[in-house]
Design an enzyme around this catalytic site. Sequence first.
Site, PDB file in Angstrom:
ATOM      1  N   ASP A  84      77.787  43.008  43.755  1.00  0.00           N
ATOM      2  CA  ASP A  84      76.784  41.976  43.523  1.00  0.00           C
ATOM      3  C   ASP A  84      77.161  40.648  44.182  1.00  0.00           C
ATOM      4  O   ASP A  84      77.983  39.905  43.656  1.00  0.00           O
ATOM      5  CB  ASP A  84      76.618  41.787  42.012  1.00  0.00           C
ATOM      6  CG  ASP A  84      75.531  40.785  41.690  1.00  0.00           C
ATOM      7  OD1 ASP A  84      74.752  40.439  42.597  1.00  0.00           O
ATOM      8  OD2 ASP A  84      75.463  40.347  40.534  1.00  0.00           O
ATOM      9  N   ASP A 280      71.512  38.923  48.457  1.00  0.00           N
ATOM     10  CA  ASP A 280      71.935  39.338  47.125  1.00  0.00           C
ATOM     11  C   ASP A 280      72.012  40.856  47.017  1.00  0.00           C
ATOM     12  O   ASP A 280      71.001  41.523  46.784  1.00  0.00           O
ATOM     13  CB  ASP A 280      70.949  38.770  46.096  1.00  0.00           C
ATOM     14  CG  ASP A 280      71.297  39.159  44.671  1.00  0.00           C
ATOM     15  OD1 ASP A 280      72.319  39.851  44.471  1.00  0.00           O
ATOM     16  OD2 ASP A 280      70.550  38.781  43.760  1.00  0.00           O
TER      17      ASP A 280
END
Length: 418
Positions: A84, A280
């Site tokens: 992440d 992201d």
Amino acid sequence: MDERKKGTPSMGVIFCALFLTATFQVCFSAAKQLQSNMTRETQSPNSFGSSLLFPVQGDVYPNGFFYATIYIGNPPKPYYLDIDTGSDLTWVQCAAAPNAKLLKSPNKPYKPNNNALLCKDPLCPFVDQPTCKAPNDQCDYEVEYADSGSSLGVLVRDSFALKLTNGSAYKPSMAFGCGYDQEFSGPFPPPYVDGVLGLAKGKSNVVSQLRSFGLVRNVIGHCFSGQGKGYLSFGDDLLPSGLVWAPMLPNSLNHYVLGPVDLLFGQKASGAKGLSVIFDSGSTYTYLNPQAYQATLSLIKTALLGKQLSAVKDGNLPVCWKGAKPFQSIDAVKNYFSPLVLSFKNAKNVGFVIPPEAYLLVTSKGNVCLGILNGADAKLGNSNIIGDISFQDKLVVYDNERQMIGWTPSNCNKLPKP
Ligand SMILES: *[C@@H]1O[C@H](CO)[C@@H](O)[C@H](O)[C@H]1NC(C)=O
Ligand SMILES: *[C@@H]1O[C@H](CO)[C@@H](O)[C@H](O)[C@H]1NC(C)=O
């Protein structure tokens, strides 16, 4: 996945955003935007001579996430961690109390052993601490994800079993979250993992900790294959030459933000101009602000007029088409679509090219669906998020030493050779 910081200082919250898949809420203050400046450079001068390389598992569909296996503790035990770049705290599910609220996960939860960090620890200020009142209090943390997902726990320190690409093995003791209260909900199921590998820019990020030990440079690379799997690297000595680089824009939430970019469909301007985009890897799909989304969707629909595709409800994603026969793979249908390009305003002929296979997917029903979603439906406000689907078959590098992000098309099935 994006992290929402609570009590964002008075700089003014410009927007708050909800993520769908690995789903976080984000609020972010607009910082002064740097002029975007694309440069082509070869790899940065390498001073460490070693990197860490992790094979990656997962895919965009049907799983919706990519993870690396990280070994923690003594003896080391495996944890599958969702990669992440939208949040910076690494945490694992943790059996800290008999009544811990854990999600279903592939491996056994971590067991803490009186190794909690105290509030006076230099790393504690870098996480949201709901309970720090005195220096000797335990350093609790809380991260909130969009669609009411969250992880709550305590920071602990334990050894990570790592093998550098030069052959040396290390067991640095690093701080991470022992999460004993996780909640996830939202339109997609939570990723089936043991926790999150938070790689955004913050100091709590494990690569930043490894950097402080002098083990690797603070450079993160991910290469996700369109066939699933791929690799993750920390350090910069395995990078190929020929990457295209753009400077990161400063922002208060440690996100990797780039821009301004204009969005092109094929060679055509979409009308979406001057966007900033967040890279992201915790987001499965790509999200555009409502105007950019509508503009893109209408260009795609116009290009499909007269083609043998008709709109269909598929149940997986909001916008899908079916053909005369069910599609077996994206190759059967990608020629009906043009690439999207994030064109960096200050550099001609350079951009982040998103070919059809990096914004479409073929579902189990044989329909082709758009993997670009309207940020408004996900309560993302005006932000634009580039997610896993659009990173496929590219090496993407976050160089925190030079504050640059680079990319190049790549065969991610092949691990780079040390
Ligand atoms: C952009 O690049 C040019 C030429 O490489 C350089 O002179 C200029 O300082 C750069 N601007 C920024 C904001 O980095
Ligand atoms: C591998 O790299 C590390 C970190 O740069 C260094 O400390 C170590 O001595 C190297 N090992 C070998 C065998 O060269």
